[in-house]
Enzyme design. Structure first.
Site, PDB file in Angstrom:
ATOM      1  N   LEU A 102       0.851  -1.197   0.000  1.00  0.00           N
ATOM      2  CA  LEU A 102       0.000   0.000   0.000  1.00  0.00           C
ATOM      3  C   LEU A 102       0.892   1.254   0.000  1.00  0.00           C
ATOM      4  N   ALA A 151      13.569  13.658 -15.765  1.00  0.00           N
ATOM      5  CA  ALA A 151      12.714  14.200 -14.690  1.00  0.00           C
ATOM      6  C   ALA A 151      11.955  15.389 -15.254  1.00  0.00           C
ATOM      7  N   VAL A 158      17.588  19.126 -24.799  1.00  0.00           N
ATOM      8  CA  VAL A 158      18.360  17.989 -25.307  1.00  0.00           C
ATOM      9  C   VAL A 158      17.763  17.617 -26.662  1.00  0.00           C
ATOM     10  N   GLY A 169      15.680  18.016 -16.802  1.00  0.00           N
ATOM     11  CA  GLY A 169      14.551  18.553 -16.032  1.00  0.00           C
ATOM     12  C   GLY A 169      15.044  19.078 -14.691  1.00  0.00           C
ATOM     13  N   GLY A 170      14.912  20.371 -14.511  1.00  0.00           N
ATOM     14  CA  GLY A 170      15.352  21.013 -13.259  1.00  0.00           C
ATOM     15  C   GLY A 170      14.151  21.389 -12.413  1.00  0.00           C
ATOM     16  N   HIS A 204      13.569  32.251  20.383  1.00  0.00           N
ATOM     17  CA  HIS A 204      14.902  32.620  19.898  1.00  0.00           C
ATOM     18  C   HIS A 204      15.930  31.627  20.436  1.00  0.00           C
ATOM     19  N   LYS A 238      13.225  11.176   0.475  1.00  0.00           N
ATOM     20  CA  LYS A 238      13.623  11.934   1.681  1.00  0.00           C
ATOM     21  C   LYS A 238      14.650  11.158   2.504  1.00  0.00           C
ATOM     22  N   GLU A 245      17.905  22.120 -17.932  1.00  0.00           N
ATOM     23  CA  GLU A 245      16.529  22.603 -17.752  1.00  0.00           C
ATOM     24  C   GLU A 245      16.135  23.442 -18.959  1.00  0.00           C
TER      25      GLU A 245
HETATM   26  P1  FAD Z   1      -0.222   7.655  -6.243  1.00  0.00           P
HETATM   27  O1  FAD Z   1       0.600   7.801  -5.054  1.00  0.00           O
HETATM   28  O2  FAD Z   1       0.418   7.687  -7.585  1.00  0.00           O
HETATM   29  O3  FAD Z   1      -1.012   6.288  -6.078  1.00  0.00           O
HETATM   30  C1  FAD Z   1      -1.838   5.825  -7.093  1.00  0.00           C
HETATM   31  C2  FAD Z   1      -2.011   4.335  -6.938  1.00  0.00           C
HETATM   32  O4  FAD Z   1      -2.992   3.892  -7.906  1.00  0.00           O
HETATM   33  C3  FAD Z   1      -0.745   3.536  -7.221  1.00  0.00           C
HETATM   34  O5  FAD Z   1      -0.362   2.747  -6.117  1.00  0.00           O
HETATM   35  C4  FAD Z   1      -1.106   2.673  -8.428  1.00  0.00           C
HETATM   36  O6  FAD Z   1      -0.538   1.374  -8.360  1.00  0.00           O
HETATM   37  C5  FAD Z   1      -2.625   2.618  -8.322  1.00  0.00           C
HETATM   38  N1  FAD Z   1      -3.271   2.294  -9.600  1.00  0.00           N
HETATM   39  C6  FAD Z   1      -2.857   2.602 -10.846  1.00  0.00           C
HETATM   40  N2  FAD Z   1      -3.724   2.083 -11.744  1.00  0.00           N
HETATM   41  C7  FAD Z   1      -4.687   1.450 -11.053  1.00  0.00           C
HETATM   42  C8  FAD Z   1      -5.856   0.735 -11.416  1.00  0.00           C
HETATM   43  N3  FAD Z   1      -6.204   0.573 -12.693  1.00  0.00           N
HETATM   44  N4  FAD Z   1      -6.615   0.218 -10.445  1.00  0.00           N
HETATM   45  C9  FAD Z   1      -6.281   0.381  -9.140  1.00  0.00           C
HETATM   46  N5  FAD Z   1      -5.210   1.061  -8.733  1.00  0.00           N
HETATM   47  C10 FAD Z   1      -4.410   1.590  -9.682  1.00  0.00           C
HETATM   48  N6  FAD Z   1       4.898  14.829  -3.125  1.00  0.00           N
HETATM   49  C11 FAD Z   1       4.999  15.526  -1.994  1.00  0.00           C
HETATM   50  O7  FAD Z   1       4.011  16.130  -1.562  1.00  0.00           O
HETATM   51  N7  FAD Z   1       6.163  15.586  -1.277  1.00  0.00           N
HETATM   52  C12 FAD Z   1       7.274  14.953  -1.708  1.00  0.00           C
HETATM   53  O8  FAD Z   1       8.313  15.018  -1.045  1.00  0.00           O
HETATM   54  C13 FAD Z   1       7.215  14.210  -2.910  1.00  0.00           C
HETATM   55  N8  FAD Z   1       8.296  13.569  -3.367  1.00  0.00           N
HETATM   56  C14 FAD Z   1       8.199  12.848  -4.522  1.00  0.00           C
HETATM   57  C15 FAD Z   1       9.337  12.221  -5.007  1.00  0.00           C
HETATM   58  C16 FAD Z   1       9.283  11.491  -6.182  1.00  0.00           C
HETATM   59  C17 FAD Z   1      10.524  10.804  -6.693  1.00  0.00           C
HETATM   60  C18 FAD Z   1       8.047  11.379  -6.882  1.00  0.00           C
HETATM   61  C19 FAD Z   1       7.962  10.564  -8.145  1.00  0.00           C
HETATM   62  C20 FAD Z   1       6.919  12.013  -6.410  1.00  0.00           C
HETATM   63  C21 FAD Z   1       6.987  12.761  -5.238  1.00  0.00           C
HETATM   64  N9  FAD Z   1       5.875  13.437  -4.741  1.00  0.00           N
HETATM   65  C22 FAD Z   1       5.979  14.169  -3.607  1.00  0.00           C
HETATM   66  C23 FAD Z   1       4.581  13.375  -5.418  1.00  0.00           C
HETATM   67  C24 FAD Z   1       3.664  12.353  -4.714  1.00  0.00           C
HETATM   68  O9  FAD Z   1       4.303  11.092  -4.702  1.00  0.00           O
HETATM   69  C25 FAD Z   1       2.342  12.260  -5.416  1.00  0.00           C
HETATM   70  O10 FAD Z   1       1.771  13.539  -5.525  1.00  0.00           O
HETATM   71  C26 FAD Z   1       1.387  11.362  -4.654  1.00  0.00           C
HETATM   72  O11 FAD Z   1       1.896  10.064  -4.551  1.00  0.00           O
HETATM   73  C27 FAD Z   1       0.041  11.319  -5.349  1.00  0.00           C
HETATM   74  O12 FAD Z   1      -0.809  10.509  -4.620  1.00  0.00           O
HETATM   75  P2  FAD Z   1      -2.037   9.775  -5.326  1.00  0.00           P
HETATM   76  O13 FAD Z   1      -2.747   9.046  -4.241  1.00  0.00           O
HETATM   77  O14 FAD Z   1      -2.776  10.718  -6.171  1.00  0.00           O
HETATM   78  O15 FAD Z   1      -1.384   8.731  -6.346  1.00  0.00           O
HETATM   79  P1  NAD Z   2       8.179  19.201 -12.694  1.00  0.00           P
HETATM   80  O1  NAD Z   2       7.051  19.556 -13.586  1.00  0.00           O
HETATM   81  O2  NAD Z   2       8.253  19.748 -11.335  1.00  0.00           O
HETATM   82  O3  NAD Z   2       9.547  19.598 -13.413  1.00  0.00           O
HETATM   83  C1  NAD Z   2       9.878  19.150 -14.691  1.00  0.00           C
HETATM   84  C2  NAD Z   2      10.926  20.098 -15.232  1.00  0.00           C
HETATM   85  O4  NAD Z   2      11.401  19.580 -16.459  1.00  0.00           O
HETATM   86  C3  NAD Z   2      10.379  21.499 -15.510  1.00  0.00           C
HETATM   87  O5  NAD Z   2      11.225  22.431 -14.904  1.00  0.00           O
HETATM   88  C4  NAD Z   2      10.375  21.582 -17.032  1.00  0.00           C
HETATM   89  O6  NAD Z   2      10.600  22.891 -17.486  1.00  0.00           O
HETATM   90  C5  NAD Z   2      11.513  20.659 -17.377  1.00  0.00           C
HETATM   91  N1  NAD Z   2      11.441  20.059 -18.701  1.00  0.00           N
HETATM   92  C6  NAD Z   2      10.347  19.561 -19.328  1.00  0.00           C
HETATM   93  N2  NAD Z   2      10.700  19.052 -20.522  1.00  0.00           N
HETATM   94  C7  NAD Z   2      12.033  19.216 -20.645  1.00  0.00           C
HETATM   95  C8  NAD Z   2      12.984  18.894 -21.646  1.00  0.00           C
HETATM   96  N3  NAD Z   2      12.623  18.280 -22.757  1.00  0.00           N
HETATM   97  N4  NAD Z   2      14.280  19.233 -21.436  1.00  0.00           N
HETATM   98  C9  NAD Z   2      14.655  19.848 -20.281  1.00  0.00           C
HETATM   99  N5  NAD Z   2      13.801  20.183 -19.304  1.00  0.00           N
HETATM  100  C10 NAD Z   2      12.505  19.861 -19.483  1.00  0.00           C
HETATM  101  O7  NAD Z   2       8.215  17.612 -12.697  1.00  0.00           O
HETATM  102  P2  NAD Z   2       9.109  16.604 -11.899  1.00  0.00           P
HETATM  103  O8  NAD Z   2      10.282  17.274 -11.272  1.00  0.00           O
HETATM  104  O9  NAD Z   2       9.319  15.471 -12.825  1.00  0.00           O
HETATM  105  O10 NAD Z   2       8.134  16.178 -10.738  1.00  0.00           O
HETATM  106  C11 NAD Z   2       6.884  15.549 -11.069  1.00  0.00           C
HETATM  107  C12 NAD Z   2       5.850  15.823 -10.021  1.00  0.00           C
HETATM  108  O11 NAD Z   2       6.218  15.212  -8.798  1.00  0.00           O
HETATM  109  C13 NAD Z   2       5.670  17.304  -9.757  1.00  0.00           C
HETATM  110  O12 NAD Z   2       4.307  17.596  -9.776  1.00  0.00           O
HETATM  111  C14 NAD Z   2       6.240  17.508  -8.403  1.00  0.00           C
HETATM  112  O13 NAD Z   2       5.533  18.499  -7.689  1.00  0.00           O
HETATM  113  C15 NAD Z   2       6.103  16.145  -7.752  1.00  0.00           C
HETATM  114  N6  NAD Z   2       7.203  15.999  -6.792  1.00  0.00           N
HETATM  115  C16 NAD Z   2       7.153  16.722  -5.648  1.00  0.00           C
HETATM  116  C17 NAD Z   2       8.203  16.656  -4.757  1.00  0.00           C
HETATM  117  C18 NAD Z   2       8.137  17.456  -3.494  1.00  0.00           C
HETATM  118  O14 NAD Z   2       7.071  17.920  -3.160  1.00  0.00           O
HETATM  119  N7  NAD Z   2       9.231  17.624  -2.779  1.00  0.00           N
HETATM  120  C19 NAD Z   2       9.318  15.897  -5.029  1.00  0.00           C
HETATM  121  C20 NAD Z   2       9.351  15.210  -6.223  1.00  0.00           C
HETATM  122  C21 NAD Z   2       8.274  15.265  -7.096  1.00  0.00           C
END
Ligand code: FAD
Ligand code: NAD
Length: 459
Positions: free
Chosen positions: A40, A263, A233, A176-177, A438, A53, A199
């Site tokens: 889950l 990314a 790129v 992707g930055g 403080h 993290k 980026e």
């Molecule tokens: P998800 O977490 O994507 O869960 C969706 C679930 O649906 C999955 O388990 C999937 O298996 C399931 N599913 C897919 N298809 C089906 C189907 N047909 N039937 C049933 N189930 C299905 N956000 C933050 O706020 N803070 C962060 O620090 C942060 N760090 C991140 C780091 C990374 C590397 C990434 C990739 C994302 C990060 N995010 C962060 C974003 C965050 O993970 C997502 O916004 C969040 O998980 C979204 O939650 P959700 O419940 O919408 O979907």
């Molecule tokens: P993002 O949309 O935050 O960033 C993607 C970046 O890639 C943008 O800056 C965009 O301008 C750039 N980009 C797009 N196409 C490109 C190309 N062809 N060449 C170079 N740069 C390009 O997406 P992400 O970083 O992949 O993250 C995905 C999602 O996951 C976001 O919604 C983010 O909020 C979420 N996330 C959140 C956290 C957090 O809250 N700490 C951590 C990780 C991910």
């Protein structure tokens, strides 16, 4: 109830799905939650927020150890045992995902491992078994965008691959930055890779406050990260020796890398559940649009989290999950998505909520800006913190906050003060007259408010 009928069915067990299922169960509903994953917690717990993290914490430990010398603390050469680090990260993920199983059981939420798809307005297929439901919540999240035209190669990673910690590439290119790109740059630079971020837009973390981003940009460069903004790129070639990325724009030339992370954003997974079979509208980006109560265009079918579009953040998904559960159970609830905080857990952290200065300017909103530079924060200096800034955007007439950006150590932790201030309609006077302990980094919020009011004595 028949064995294949759900009072409320939740598709997806991420932070949106499980929060919704648990809240609905707490409200007395019989809930079924379906997800194909073995564990889950969705993306967030398994391959997102939590493992990233954990690795960012390891990166901080490495940096602190390397800088120990500045404090007269000799730690010797820092070495990383990748297997142990991976096992530590995995054990944290395991602890949290296992914990969810217990929470589901105690609430009598039935969890099914399977892939769900709508087959009609009140019917769903789960791996070949036909189910009926009264109400449904779509919480199937998002998946990484893959850039077209790239070769198939094990050295080209998405964020999940990067979090697996297969190895520490000598040279790592990150395309992707955005938040993922910058967090992975922070991790791998600390682990010892020579990282280059490419980026497309003219600043990293596009959309965030330019002045604050400049501080993060400089700190990443100081840690050895090369950043090319305004750069695209155009071609990627894979040979046995290396990947070669041809770049155009701000940087023209070729970058050789041992691995590359894509990314460039995430795409909503809406199409995976065939929502149209139930009459639910979905756009061409896979997004299911919802109102503030998380309702779709079909009564009794809700959508939450990443599948509903940006900002794709776990805390938004969770809050939407609670709203959907409450509305589905006959309560009035709604979410104002204008106050969703964003945090990049980089070094330093970059955190913001509400309007940036540029957004206020672009929208012709009457505003003023107050800054508190962290060079004047005793706690920051005493903790070995680098450059930082607390910046408030406020209305000069009402003195209410319109937005806040904080860049610096632990910025994400006390951004919440600004979120609360905005939620409560607090004024600069409220913020500045609330006594901040403080020396804390949170004092910088109070100091910025004092600066706006002309009462600051710490600068
Ligand atoms: P998800 O977490 O994507 O869960 C969706 C679930 O649906 C999955 O388990 C999937 O298996 C399931 N599913 C897919 N298809 C089906 C189907 N047909 N039937 C049933 N189930 C299905 N956000 C933050 O706020 N803070 C962060 O620090 C942060 N760090 C991140 C780091 C990374 C590397 C990434 C990739 C994302 C990060 N995010 C962060 C974003 C965050 O993970 C997502 O916004 C969040 O998980 C979204 O939650 P959700 O419940 O919408 O979907
Ligand atoms: P993002 O949309 O935050 O960033 C993607 C970046 O890639 C943008 O800056 C965009 O301008 C750039 N980009 C797009 N196409 C490109 C190309 N062809 N060449 C170079 N740069 C390009 O997406 P992400 O970083 O992949 O993250 C995905 C999602 O996951 C976001 O919604 C983010 O909020 C979420 N996330 C959140 C956290 C957090 O809250 N700490 C951590 C990780 C991910």
């Amino acid at each position: 109830m028949s064995d294949t009928h759900a009072d409320l069915i939740v598709l997806g067990a991420g932070p949106g799905g499980y929060a919704c299922a648990f809240r609905a169960a707490d409200l007395g509903r019989n809930v079924v939650m379906v997800d194909p994953r073995a564990t889950l917690g969705g993306v967030c717990l398994n391959v997102g927020c939590i493992p990233s993290k954990a690795l960012l914490h390891a990166a901080e430990v490495i940096r602190e150890a390397r800088h120990g010398d500045d404090w007269g603390i000799a730690t010797g050469k820092v070495s990383v045992d990748l297997d142990k680090l991976r096992a530590k990260k995995d054990s944290i993920v395991d602890q949290l995902t296992t914990g969810l199983v217990g929470l589901a059981k105690r609430r009598k939420v039935k969890t099914i491992r399977g892939t769900a798809k709508f087959t009609g307005d009140k019917t769903i297929d789960i791996d070949g078994t036909a189910w009926t439901f009264d109400q449904a919540v779509i919480a199937v999240g998002s998946a990484p965008v893959r850039l077209p035209g790239w070769p198939e190669d094990d050295r080209i990673w998405d964020s999940s691959d990067a979090l697996e910690l297969r190895d520490i590439p000598g040279k790592l290119a990150i395309v992707g930055g955005g938040i993922i790109g910058l967090e992975m740059a922070t991790v791998y630079a600390a682990l010892g890779s020579k990282v280059t971020v490419i980026e497309f837009m003219d600043q990293i973390a596009p959309g965030a406050d330019t002045e604050a981003v400049a501080i993060l940009h400089a700190a990443l460069v100081a840690e050895g990260v090369t950043i090319h903004t305004g750069t695209k790129v155009s071609e990627v070639k894979a040979t046995k020796a290396a990947l070669t990325l041809s770049c155009e724009g701000g940087f023209e030339g070729k970058i050789k890398a041992d691995a590359a992370i894509q990314a460039v954003g995430r795409r909503a997974n809406g199409n995976l559940v065939d929502p149209k079979a139930a009459g639910v509208e979905i756009d061409d980006r896979g997004i299911i649009n919802v109102d503030a109560s998380c309702g779709t265009n079909v009564a009794g079918i809700f959508a939450i989290g990443d599948v509903t579009g940006n900002p794709m953040l776990a805390h938004r998904a969770t809050h939407q999950g609670h709203v959907a559960a409450e509305v589905a159970s006959g309560h009035a609830a709604a979410l104002d998505t204008s106050l969703i905080p964003s945090v990049a857990y980089t070094n330093p952290e970059l955190a913001w909520v509400g309007l940036t200065q540029a957004q206020a300017e672009d929208r012709d909103i009457v505003h003023k800006v107050a800054r508190f530079p962290w060079a004047a924060s005793g706690r920051n200096l005493a903790s070995g913190g680098g450059d930082g800034l607390t910046k408030l955007v406020y209305c000069p007439q009402t003195h209410r906050l319109l937005g806040a950006t904080i860049v610096g150590r632990n910025a994400g932790e006390f951004l919440s003060e600004c979120v609360l201030a905005m939620e409560m309609g607090a004024t600069l006077e409220d913020v500045s007259l609330s006594v901040h302990a403080h020396p804390t980094l949170s004092e910088t919020v109070g100091f910025a408010a004092e600066r706006a009011l002309g009462t600051l004595t710490d600068l």
